[in-house]
Design a protein around this motif. Sequence first.
Motif, PDB file in Angstrom:
ATOM      1  N   GLY A  64       0.781  -1.230   0.000  1.00 19.19           N
ATOM      2  CA  GLY A  64       0.000   0.000   0.000  1.00 19.19           C
ATOM      3  C   GLY A  64       0.809   1.275   0.000  1.00 19.19           C
ATOM      4  N   VAL A  65       1.882   1.345   0.788  1.00 19.45           N
ATOM      5  CA  VAL A  65       2.671   2.580   0.869  1.00 19.45           C
ATOM      6  C   VAL A  65       3.330   2.919  -0.472  1.00 19.45           C
ATOM      7  N   PRO A  66       4.012   1.966  -1.141  1.00 20.68           N
ATOM      8  CA  PRO A  66       4.561   2.296  -2.459  1.00 20.68           C
ATOM      9  C   PRO A  66       3.497   2.755  -3.452  1.00 20.68           C
ATOM     10  N   ALA A  67       2.312   2.126  -3.421  1.00 17.58           N
ATOM     11  CA  ALA A  67       1.242   2.530  -4.330  1.00 17.58           C
ATOM     12  C   ALA A  67       0.772   3.940  -4.027  1.00 17.58           C
ATOM     13  N   GLU A  68       0.670   4.284  -2.739  1.00 15.41           N
ATOM     14  CA  GLU A  68       0.245   5.629  -2.341  1.00 15.41           C
ATOM     15  C   GLU A  68       1.259   6.673  -2.785  1.00 15.41           C
ATOM     16  N   VAL A  69       2.551   6.391  -2.591  1.00 18.93           N
ATOM     17  CA  VAL A  69       3.603   7.330  -2.987  1.00 18.93           C
ATOM     18  C   VAL A  69       3.672   7.443  -4.504  1.00 18.93           C
ATOM     19  N   PHE A  70       3.511   6.345  -5.215  1.00 20.91           N
ATOM     20  CA  PHE A  70       3.508   6.363  -6.683  1.00 20.91           C
ATOM     21  C   PHE A  70       2.426   7.299  -7.205  1.00 20.91           C
ATOM     22  N   GLN A  71       1.246   7.225  -6.610  1.00 20.75           N
ATOM     23  CA  GLN A  71       0.114   8.003  -7.098  1.00 20.75           C
ATOM     24  C   GLN A  71       0.127   9.454  -6.643  1.00 20.75           C
ATOM     25  N   HIS A  72       0.438   9.679  -5.348  1.00 14.43           N
ATOM     26  CA  HIS A  72       0.247  11.013  -4.777  1.00 14.43           C
ATOM     27  C   HIS A  72       1.511  11.644  -4.211  1.00 14.43           C
ATOM     28  N   GLY A  73       2.659  11.044  -4.431  1.00 13.97           N
ATOM     29  CA  GLY A  73       3.897  11.628  -3.927  1.00 13.97           C
ATOM     30  C   GLY A  73       4.179  11.247  -2.485  1.00 13.97           C
ATOM     31  N   THR A  74       5.138  11.916  -1.893  1.00 11.84           N
ATOM     32  CA  THR A  74       5.658  11.504  -0.581  1.00 11.84           C
ATOM     33  C   THR A  74       4.935  12.151   0.600  1.00 11.84           C
ATOM     34  N   SER A  75       3.749  12.719   0.388  1.00  9.20           N
ATOM     35  CA  SER A  75       3.038  13.358   1.503  1.00  9.20           C
ATOM     36  C   SER A  75       2.754  12.372   2.628  1.00  9.20           C
ATOM     37  N   TYR A  76       2.603  11.096   2.305  1.00  5.45           N
ATOM     38  CA  TYR A  76       2.278  10.094   3.318  1.00  5.45           C
ATOM     39  C   TYR A  76       3.408   9.912   4.324  1.00  5.45           C
ATOM     40  N   TRP A  77       4.649  10.307   3.970  1.00  2.00           N
ATOM     41  CA  TRP A  77       5.768  10.087   4.884  1.00  2.00           C
ATOM     42  C   TRP A  77       5.608  10.880   6.182  1.00  2.00           C
ATOM     43  N   GLN A 212      15.969  12.617  -8.691  1.00  2.00           N
ATOM     44  CA  GLN A 212      15.876  13.720  -9.647  1.00  2.00           C
ATOM     45  C   GLN A 212      14.614  13.599 -10.494  1.00  2.00           C
ATOM     46  N   ILE A 213      14.321  12.391 -10.950  1.00  2.00           N
ATOM     47  CA  ILE A 213      13.102  12.155 -11.738  1.00  2.00           C
ATOM     48  C   ILE A 213      11.867  12.459 -10.895  1.00  2.00           C
ATOM     49  N   ALA A 214      11.885  11.986  -9.633  1.00  2.00           N
ATOM     50  CA  ALA A 214      10.744  12.229  -8.748  1.00  2.00           C
ATOM     51  C   ALA A 214      10.572  13.713  -8.455  1.00  2.00           C
ATOM     52  N   PHE A 215      11.684  14.430  -8.288  1.00  2.00           N
ATOM     53  CA  PHE A 215      11.616  15.867  -8.011  1.00  2.00           C
ATOM     54  C   PHE A 215      11.051  16.628  -9.205  1.00  2.00           C
ATOM     55  N   ASP A 216      11.518  16.292 -10.395  1.00  2.00           N
ATOM     56  CA  ASP A 216      11.040  16.971 -11.600  1.00  2.00           C
ATOM     57  C   ASP A 216       9.546  16.733 -11.824  1.00  2.00           C
ATOM     58  N   ALA A 217       9.053  15.577 -11.385  1.00  2.26           N
ATOM     59  CA  ALA A 217       7.636  15.251 -11.565  1.00  2.26           C
ATOM     60  C   ALA A 217       6.769  15.758 -10.422  1.00  2.26           C
ATOM     61  N   GLY A 218       7.380  16.393  -9.433  1.00  4.08           N
ATOM     62  CA  GLY A 218       6.614  16.913  -8.301  1.00  4.08           C
ATOM     63  C   GLY A 218       6.182  15.857  -7.308  1.00  4.08           C
ATOM     64  N   LYS A 219       6.852  14.720  -7.290  1.00  2.00           N
ATOM     65  CA  LYS A 219       6.485  13.650  -6.368  1.00  2.00           C
ATOM     66  C   LYS A 219       7.091  13.820  -4.976  1.00  2.00           C
ATOM     67  N   LEU A 220       8.092  14.680  -4.837  1.00  2.00           N
ATOM     68  CA  LEU A 220       8.679  14.939  -3.528  1.00  2.00           C
ATOM     69  C   LEU A 220       7.877  16.068  -2.880  1.00  2.00           C
ATOM     70  N   ALA A 221       6.838  15.707  -2.169  1.00  2.00           N
ATOM     71  CA  ALA A 221       5.889  16.689  -1.644  1.00  2.00           C
ATOM     72  C   ALA A 221       6.449  17.379  -0.405  1.00  2.00           C
ATOM     73  N   PRO A 222       6.313  18.707  -0.313  1.00  2.00           N
ATOM     74  CA  PRO A 222       6.721  19.420   0.900  1.00  2.00           C
ATOM     75  C   PRO A 222       5.720  19.175   2.020  1.00  2.00           C
ATOM     76  N   ILE A 223       6.086  19.603   3.228  1.00  2.00           N
ATOM     77  CA  ILE A 223       5.174  19.445   4.366  1.00  2.00           C
ATOM     78  C   ILE A 223       3.967  20.361   4.172  1.00  2.00           C
TER      79      ILE A 223
END
Length: 529
Positions: A64-77, A212-223
């Motif tokens: 579940g966690v990888p699927a959540e991060v894949f779809q909506h970025g790292t906000s779940y962390w 880098q790929i994740a950052f460019d795609a906006g997947k590294l979500a800020p707090i």
Amino acid sequence: FAVGDYVVFCICLLLSLLIGIYYAITGGRQATTDEFLMANRKMSAAPVSVSLFVTIMSAITVLGVPAEVFQHGTSYWMFGFSYFLFTPIVAHCFIPVFYDMKITSVYEYLERRYSKIVRLCGVVSFILMMIVYMGVVLYAPSLAINAVTGLNVWISVVGLCLVCTIYTVCGGLKAVIWTDVFQVGPVIMVLAQIIVIAIGCNKLGGISKVFQIAFDAGKLAPINFDPSPFEAHTFWSLCIGGSFLCMSIYGVNQASVQRFLCCKTKLQAQISIYLNLPLLHLVMFIGCSIGLLIYSQYRCDNPLHYDTKPDQLLLYYVMNVLGEYPGIPGLFIACLFCASLRWTISSSFNSLATVTMTDIIRPHFKMADRRATIISKTLVCGYALLCLCMTLIASQMPSVLKAALSILGIMGGPMLSLFLLGIYCRHINHKGALAGFMVSMVLVFWVGFGSIVFRVNNQTQGKPPFSFIIQLLQQMTVDIICLFILVSSVDVYTGINIIYKLSYMWYSGFSFLISLLISTVVSLCTGKF
């Protein structure tokens, strides 16, 4: 699956069985309820901590966690912030109370603090919650083995359930805990995921390339500090709301408390929960990393068909990208199955048998300890059958992660309220506690399950009313839901329907606030105690 994959997978299940058989023929041979249900209260902090750790490290987390991060970025962390809050609360507020009382079932506290009827309500809620939850988590690894081997889902479900039942019946709580210790070892759990990360990053050109790929795609979500409770993943919902959720899991749930109570000393029990803190953060880091890795590999919304469940993304990645490495798919699927031999199955079976025997049977029927032990083992088999039935419902859930956390929040929140109010609000009497519990349970059911029905209803416009809901809930819970919910046909969250948008992370906190208000009012009106 290649031959090596099958070998790795089968060795894992065989070792689990051998652990159960070992404890069935050594020591007291599980001949007493104290040994079978409580491991003679002689466990140390290390194995108990590992067993608690794998309570969270379930197949739900792995998929579940990888699927959540894949779809909506790292906000779940940000959920990791809640670990720093709930850990000391459980260690210094809940554990001392339960351990000093020398109880077997955590719900014995409810009778001593309130009344027998409150205790019965807590027991029934726990049994219902764990039966539903078992079905959700058992389905995840069965889906995995079906995806990679073609083996029928229900064959794998029955096989997994059978293995867990045998070693739980044979070895009792000792087997459950030591099987957890074995299964969380580097070969089975953490190492399997680290190998996936290492090989995947190497194929893409290194971990820096992945980020880098994740950052460019906006997947590294800020707090996200948005205070709105209607945003699913914000700092406040994941940190504060997540703390209430974790307290209901670790602090008052029999499956967890039973581990604390089987420790040699109270200090050992407290150490066991603190040892979990770095392990939980390791789980979160690994899950988020795998999610980013999968996105970096495909760089799209969904490499699968759009009607495919997101929980299958990790399986798809392992088989199609890492399948060229012999043994890796087998190791990973073994990891998933080991994860499901956890709280959902072995731990749940043991804790359900404990509360049924301690809270329901023994208070009304006098019997010899040997007979009680036999009945406890029979109860394990009975709950195994119920687990199989609930998997039918779980097979229709859209996301195992949100489904599981929603169930724990909806049904665990009102129970958490009973304990928190009992320990810290001395003015609450048994009438107020019971009223608060009932009202909060009804309201959180309305909000939680209502949001599911509302969303599904709006996604199936033009189809026969409730047709998909009946399929979704397999006719077993529709009637209950319909008692509390009137589903609107509009397709936006407006008016009263905005309540259905409440973040599932707030369910436990929401039920606590409702229970606090109702319990206080009723207690003041009916007098103290």
